[in-house]
Design a protein around this motif. Structure first.
Motif, mmCIF file in Angstrom:
data_model
loop_
_atom_site.group_PDB
_atom_site.id
_atom_site.type_symbol
_atom_site.label_atom_id
_atom_site.label_comp_id
_atom_site.label_asym_id
_atom_site.label_seq_id
_atom_site.Cartn_x
_atom_site.Cartn_y
_atom_site.Cartn_z
ATOM 1 N N GLU A 185 0.850 -1.183 0.000
ATOM 2 C CA GLU A 185 0.000 0.000 0.000
ATOM 3 C C GLU A 185 0.892 1.242 0.000
ATOM 4 O OE1 GLU A 185 0.295 -2.056 2.569
ATOM 5 O OE2 GLU A 185 -1.503 -3.310 2.682
ATOM 6 N N THR A 186 0.365 2.345 -0.491
ATOM 7 C CA THR A 186 1.166 3.567 -0.532
ATOM 8 C C THR A 186 1.336 4.150 0.867
ATOM 9 O OG1 THR A 186 1.324 5.814 -1.395
ATOM 10 C CG2 THR A 186 -0.889 4.967 -1.009
ATOM 11 N N PRO A 187 2.552 4.575 1.221
ATOM 12 C CA PRO A 187 2.776 5.222 2.524
ATOM 13 C C PRO A 187 2.619 6.738 2.464
ATOM 14 C CG PRO A 187 4.874 4.807 1.479
ATOM 15 C CD PRO A 187 3.815 4.326 0.510
ATOM 16 N N TYR A 188 2.161 7.254 1.334
ATOM 17 C CA TYR A 188 2.113 8.707 1.166
ATOM 18 C C TYR A 188 0.777 9.266 1.631
ATOM 19 C CZ TYR A 188 6.039 7.366 -1.716
ATOM 20 O OH TYR A 188 7.212 6.810 -2.149
ATOM 21 N N GLY A 189 0.777 10.580 1.849
ATOM 22 C CA GLY A 189 -0.415 11.246 2.358
ATOM 23 C C GLY A 189 -1.492 11.396 1.305
ATOM 24 N N PRO A 190 -2.711 11.704 1.739
ATOM 25 C CA PRO A 190 -3.846 11.777 0.799
ATOM 26 C C PRO A 190 -3.736 12.901 -0.219
ATOM 27 C CG PRO A 190 -4.471 12.549 2.993
ATOM 28 C CD PRO A 190 -3.114 11.947 3.129
ATOM 29 N N LEU A 191 -3.121 14.020 0.142
ATOM 30 C CA LEU A 191 -3.002 15.121 -0.812
ATOM 31 C C LEU A 191 -2.039 14.774 -1.938
ATOM 32 C CD1 LEU A 191 -2.958 18.222 1.579
ATOM 33 C CD2 LEU A 191 -4.890 17.196 0.367
ATOM 34 N N PHE A 192 -1.005 14.012 -1.635
ATOM 35 C CA PHE A 192 -0.076 13.641 -2.695
ATOM 36 C C PHE A 192 -0.725 12.682 -3.684
ATOM 37 C CE2 PHE A 192 3.644 11.358 -4.490
ATOM 38 C CZ PHE A 192 4.260 12.454 -5.077
ATOM 39 N N LEU A 193 -1.716 11.913 -3.252
ATOM 40 C CA LEU A 193 -2.435 11.046 -4.192
ATOM 41 C C LEU A 193 -3.103 11.879 -5.279
ATOM 42 C CD1 LEU A 193 -4.111 8.394 -1.858
ATOM 43 C CD2 LEU A 193 -1.966 8.227 -3.118
ATOM 44 N N TRP A 194 -3.618 13.046 -4.915
ATOM 45 C CA TRP A 194 -4.221 13.916 -5.927
ATOM 46 C C TRP A 194 -3.176 14.411 -6.922
ATOM 47 C CZ3 TRP A 194 -7.723 16.961 -2.013
ATOM 48 C CH2 TRP A 194 -8.954 16.300 -1.895
ATOM 49 N N ILE A 195 -1.982 14.770 -6.419
ATOM 50 C CA ILE A 195 -0.913 15.188 -7.332
ATOM 51 C C ILE A 195 -0.559 14.053 -8.280
ATOM 52 C CG2 ILE A 195 1.509 15.905 -7.467
ATOM 53 C CD1 ILE A 195 1.138 17.372 -4.837
ATOM 54 N N GLU A 196 -0.444 12.835 -7.758
ATOM 55 C CA GLU A 196 -0.130 11.682 -8.606
ATOM 56 C C GLU A 196 -1.195 11.489 -9.677
ATOM 57 O OE1 GLU A 196 2.275 8.683 -5.599
ATOM 58 O OE2 GLU A 196 0.074 8.760 -5.478
ATOM 59 N N ALA A 197 -2.449 11.621 -9.284
ATOM 60 C CA ALA A 197 -3.537 11.414 -10.243
ATOM 61 C C ALA A 197 -3.540 12.498 -11.317
ATOM 62 C CB ALA A 197 -4.871 11.381 -9.510
ATOM 63 N N VAL A 198 -3.321 13.748 -10.902
ATOM 64 C CA VAL A 198 -3.307 14.849 -11.879
ATOM 65 C C VAL A 198 -2.163 14.664 -12.875
ATOM 66 C CG1 VAL A 198 -2.865 17.321 -12.146
ATOM 67 C CG2 VAL A 198 -4.456 16.518 -10.382
ATOM 68 N N VAL A 199 -0.986 14.307 -12.381
ATOM 69 C CA VAL A 199 0.159 14.104 -13.275
ATOM 70 C C VAL A 199 -0.125 12.994 -14.274
ATOM 71 C CG1 VAL A 199 2.555 13.300 -13.372
ATOM 72 C CG2 VAL A 199 1.889 15.022 -11.690
ATOM 73 N N MET A 200 -0.674 11.879 -13.817
ATOM 74 C CA MET A 200 -0.931 10.757 -14.722
ATOM 75 C C MET A 200 -2.062 11.061 -15.691
ATOM 76 S SD MET A 200 1.518 8.956 -13.984
ATOM 77 C CE MET A 200 1.152 7.721 -15.243
ATOM 78 N N ARG A 201 -3.030 11.867 -15.277
ATOM 79 C CA ARG A 201 -4.094 12.252 -16.214
ATOM 80 C C ARG A 201 -3.547 13.165 -17.305
ATOM 81 N NH1 ARG A 201 -9.436 11.815 -16.067
ATOM 82 N NH2 ARG A 201 -9.493 11.278 -13.856
ATOM 83 N N LEU A 202 -2.619 14.050 -16.941
ATOM 84 C CA LEU A 202 -2.056 14.978 -17.920
ATOM 85 C C LEU A 202 -1.107 14.285 -18.894
ATOM 86 C CD1 LEU A 202 -1.281 18.093 -15.673
ATOM 87 C CD2 LEU A 202 -3.108 17.869 -17.369
ATOM 88 N N THR A 203 -0.369 13.304 -18.404
ATOM 89 C CA THR A 203 0.690 12.703 -19.231
ATOM 90 C C THR A 203 0.261 11.425 -19.940
ATOM 91 O OG1 THR A 203 1.545 11.525 -17.285
ATOM 92 C CG2 THR A 203 2.505 13.674 -17.794
ATOM 93 N N GLY A 204 -0.783 10.775 -19.472
ATOM 94 C CA GLY A 204 -1.281 9.591 -20.160
ATOM 95 C C GLY A 204 -0.243 8.493 -20.264
#
Length: 538
Positions: free
Chosen positions: A189-208
């Motif tokens: 499981e990811t050890p990162y905080g919930p706000l960083f999950l949003w950054i990860e999702a935004v980056v992956m949505r932008l870069t495909g």
């Protein structure tokens, strides 16, 4: 230095047999003994600035051959990249370039501090320029020192797929292995905080389907964290009566920070940046803003939660009564809880990150105190034929309990004028008493120690030693080498050998850096003389 013997000894030296030779040897020995105390003053910072840039470019070049690439990256198919990654000579050259580049940056960092010795208001601009120059090539290096950034790609895809990264590993995704995630992360499981999950999702949505572009965007996010560190380190240093330029040099111009936070794209940069911003806001009496900033830091990596009770103490003020302290502890905890609950509800993950944080830390590293203790206890038990499977878990539990006790003690006891120092030691307890201490964990603590004052004695020497140790480890530990070459161990040995040679040279012989080892010990000068022959009686 005036010769103690004076002219009378000079005259007698001419009269006695072998006297001139003895004095010559004595003077030479004194010069040799004083070698470590000689002052080497560079003409200015231009040399170190250029040298650091050269070192950074060497690291960039080396990463092209032994840095990490996903199998689908078009970079791996460039004609001039292929021989660097698939031929023995190319791998050797890149390993040497990467390792030596780290040490050239390390040398430039120390030389810059020497050139700016005394520092002052005008030198902060020079330090900031060094950070910019040395960091620019790292924006386009292939990932080195760590593969965590590839885990960010997989976790961002998990969020976009509607999965819960706090309960599901990236192995549930199609093609996860080809996007570079370490197999150690496959079921984790990811050890990162919930706000960083949003950054990860935004980056992956932008870069495909472009992982290389995704890595660049993650790096830019980390650069934002480094900028926050650069802004608030001098400000916090000024509040503590510490030279801001020197604190900035120790912290941000540090090659370990540049490589770990930019080249490796660790989200720790954002955690530290927002944490420092929160500490500064609390010290200025802006408690609500400070709490919100630290909550953002927790949203990147939850470990920074330990700062909250000390943020409340800063907010309450040094003259606060116990009732006022408890009131501000309540307010700080309440604000943080409300924001984090709201984030959990919006995301749908709740407080899953708390459960993951409580269960992280499997295994140990050989340099952590718990790892050292586990190795010693295990060795003794095995020699006695006693099972030792339980030792690490037991030591980990003891470490956690002890760290909680230390944090509570520092919350309730200590000079109210030194809250930031108490907070720093509380954070340190959590790190040091963990079985796993990653190289970049030092960078959680270094800014706080720097802004409250790192003396020029053993304290600075310890910082330099630790940075050098982790540079040597990082340069050799995370090399991406094709298995068909069967060169993994040879390159590790080569990199470590180069690092040892560089450490010895810089510490003992290099006029621009040996001052770190020699100065500050107040050692007496050695005096070596040849035995004098007695005059034979007539």
């Amino acid at each position: 230095m005036t010769d103690v013997a004076g002219a009378e000894n000079s005259a007698s030296a001419q009269r006695r047999p072998g006297g001139a030779l003895s004095d010559t040897v004595t003077q030479g020995a004194r010069r040799l003994a004083a070698l470590g105390h000689t002052t080497h003053r560079p003409a200015g910072p231009l040399g170190p600035l250029v040298e650091g840039l050269v070192g950074s470019l060497m690291v960039l070049f080396g990463s092209l051959g032994v840095g990490w690439l996903v199998s689908t990256s078009p970079i791996a198919r460039l004609p001039w990249i292929i021989p660097l990654r698939t031929e023995s000579l190319g791998v050797i050259i890149c390993t040497v370039a990467l390792t030596l580049g780290c040490w050239v940056m390390f040398r430039a960092w120390l030389r810059l501090g020497r050139a700016l010795d005394g520092f002052g208001p005008k030198t902060l601009r020079t330090v900031n320029l060094a950070v910019v120059l040395w960091s620019l090539p790292q924006l386009v290096t292939l990932p080195i020192f760590s593969r965590d950034v590839f885990a960010y790609l997989g976790q961002g895809r998990l969020v976009l797929a509607g999965e819960d990264p706090y309960t599901t590993g990236v192995s549930s995704l199609d093609n996860w292995f080809h996007l570079g995630t370490d197999i150690l992360w496959a079921e984790s499981e990811t050890p990162y905080g919930p706000l960083f999950l949003w950054i990860e999702a935004v980056v992956m949505r932008l870069t495909g389907e472009s992982p290389d572009l995704a890595i660049l965007l993650f790096r830019l996010a980390c650069v934002a964290g480094v900028v926050l560190i650069m802004v608030y380190v001098p400000k916090l240093a000024a509040l503590h009566g510490v030279d801001g330029a020197r604190a900035q040099w120790i912290t941000v111009a540090n090659p370990l920070l540049i490589i770990s936070f930019i080249s490796s794209a660790h989200n720790d940069a954002l955690m530290v940046g927002f944490a420092l911003a929160g500490v500064h806001a609390a010290a200025r009496g802006h408690g609500v803003l400070a709490t919100l900033l630290v909550v953002v830091s927790i949203g990147m990596k939850p470990i920074s939660m330990v700062l909250l009770p000390f943020i409340a103490l800063l907010w309450a003020g040094p003259a606060a009564s116990w009732s006022r302290r408890f009131l501000y502890w309540t307010w700080t905890a309440g604000i943080a809880a409300v924001v984090l609950i709201a984030v959990g509800v919006v995301q749908g993950y709740g407080f899953g990150w708390l459960a993951v944080m409580a269960g992280t830390g499997t295994g140990s590293v050989f340099w952590s105190p718990l790892g050292i203790a586990d190795g010693m206890v295990t060795t003794v038990l095995n020699s006695l034929g006693i099972p030792s499977y339980w030792t690490l878990d037991t030591l980990k539990l003891i470490g956690r309990l002890l760290s909680v006790i230390i944090v509570l003690a520092l919350m309730f006891r200590g000079d109210p004028r030194h809250v930031v120092q108490r907070m720093t030691w509380a954070f340190t307890a959590l790190v040091v008493l963990s079985p796993i201490i990653q190289p970049w964990y030092l960078l959680w603590l270094l800014p706080l120690f720097a802004v409250t004052g790192i003396r020029k004695d053993w304290q600075f020497k310890w910082v330099v030693f630790t940075v050098g140790f982790f540079l040597a480890f990082g340069a050799s530990d995370q090399l991406s080498i094709w298995q068909f070459l069967d060169m993994d161990q040879q390159m590790v040995v080569l990199s470590l050998a180069l690092s040892w040679a560089c450490m010895l040279w810089l510490g003992l012989f290099d006029r621009g850096t040996r001052w770190v080892v020699y100065e500050g010990w107040n050692l007496p000068a050695l005096r070596l003389e040849l035995p004098r022959r007695r005059r034979e009686s007539a």
